[in-house]
Design an enzyme around this catalytic site. Sequence first.
Site, PDB file in Angstrom:
ATOM      1  N   VAL A 118       2.449   1.732  -3.458  1.00  0.00           N
ATOM      2  CA  VAL A 118       1.508   2.241  -4.464  1.00  0.00           C
ATOM      3  C   VAL A 118       1.171   3.704  -4.200  1.00  0.00           C
ATOM      4  CG1 VAL A 118      -0.864   2.047  -5.323  1.00  0.00           C
ATOM      5  CG2 VAL A 118       0.525  -0.009  -5.018  1.00  0.00           C
ATOM      6  N   GLU A 119       0.976   4.052  -2.930  1.00  0.00           N
ATOM      7  CA  GLU A 119       0.526   5.407  -2.599  1.00  0.00           C
ATOM      8  C   GLU A 119       1.619   6.454  -2.814  1.00  0.00           C
ATOM      9  OE1 GLU A 119      -2.403   6.533  -1.912  1.00  0.00           O
ATOM     10  OE2 GLU A 119      -3.449   4.616  -1.809  1.00  0.00           O
ATOM     11  N   THR A 120       2.819   6.214  -2.283  1.00  0.00           N
ATOM     12  CA  THR A 120       3.832   7.287  -2.289  1.00  0.00           C
ATOM     13  C   THR A 120       5.261   6.799  -2.518  1.00  0.00           C
ATOM     14  OG1 THR A 120       4.089   7.148   0.128  1.00  0.00           O
ATOM     15  CG2 THR A 120       2.469   8.741  -0.717  1.00  0.00           C
TER      16      THR A 120
ATOM     17  N   TYR B 103      -7.106  -1.117  -8.277  1.00  0.00           N
ATOM     18  CA  TYR B 103      -6.213  -0.683  -7.199  1.00  0.00           C
ATOM     19  C   TYR B 103      -5.935  -1.850  -6.257  1.00  0.00           C
ATOM     20  CZ  TYR B 103      -4.532   1.655  -2.981  1.00  0.00           C
ATOM     21  OH  TYR B 103      -3.782   2.024  -1.885  1.00  0.00           O
TER      22      TYR B 103
ATOM     23  N   VAL C 229       0.837  -1.212   0.000  1.00  0.00           N
ATOM     24  CA  VAL C 229       0.000   0.000   0.000  1.00  0.00           C
ATOM     25  C   VAL C 229       0.866   1.254   0.000  1.00  0.00           C
ATOM     26  CG1 VAL C 229      -1.550   1.396   1.425  1.00  0.00           C
ATOM     27  CG2 VAL C 229      -2.055  -1.019   1.028  1.00  0.00           C
TER      28      VAL C 229
END
Length: 242
Positions: free
Chosen positions: A33-35, A222, A30
Site C-alpha cells: 500500500v505504501e510504496t 486505510y 503495508v
Amino acid sequence: GGVEFWRKHAETLSRAEQQYGVPPQIIVAVLGVETRYGAFTGGHRVLDALHTLGFHYPRRGRFFREQLSHFLRFAREEGISPTYPTGSYAGAMGVPQFMPDSFRIYAVDFDEDGRRDIWENPQDVIGSVANYFVEKGNWQAGERVAAPATGITAAHRELIDAGAKPTLDAKLVREAGVESDILADAPGKVSLMAFETDEGQDHWIGLNNFYAIMRYNPRTKYAMAVYQLSEAIRARYQENGG
C-alpha cells in the site's frame, strides 16, 4: 506483487514473525500500500520537503519543524549526509514511508550490519515495520484483526459512533443483536465500523490489531485496505504453495 515479495524475503518475514508476532501478510500488505514494495518511495529530498512545510505551511508548520529536527538528528546519528535521503513530498521516507520521528524510535537494524537502512535493505524494512506495529500499535500476536458483522440497524448508530478504537464490550455488542463470528471469542473490547461501498454499507467488528494498523495511518479505510489486501496475499501465497 505481494506474493513475489513474500517469496523473495520469506526467511526474513518468518524471523520477524517469530520475534515480533506480526504475520508476514500484514507486513507485506503495508509495504504494498505504501510504496508498491519499494517501487515508489518518493523523489523529494527529505531536507527540502521538511524545510518547506515547516516554514511555509503555517497550518502544520510546528509538526514539520519537529520532523525536521528529528531528521537532522537521525542524519547525524546514522552518519549520513542530510542532503542524501529522499522521500515523499511530506517527508515520509523509504520503503515503509516512516516519518523522521518514527525512524528514530522504531526503525531497527534487523540484519545487524550497524546501520538502519529503510531505503535499500529489505531486512531492516521488514524488521522496522514489525517493530513499529508492536511498539506503537501494541500488536497482539495470534489475535484476529477484524470480521464482517450483520444484523446492523439504525439502533446501532451509537455503537458505530463510538469510533474505531476498541472500547465496546463484545458481550454487550452481541446482546445488542450484532452478529459476527469474531464476537464469540473476542478478547476484551471491540469496535463496530461502517464502510460505504457501491452496494451500500458494510459493517465490521474490529479488534485491537485493526486499531494497530490504524496507528500506522489513522484512517479506517486505510486499515481495512491493508487488512483485505493482506488476506488476499495470504490466500494466493498459500494457494501457490508458498
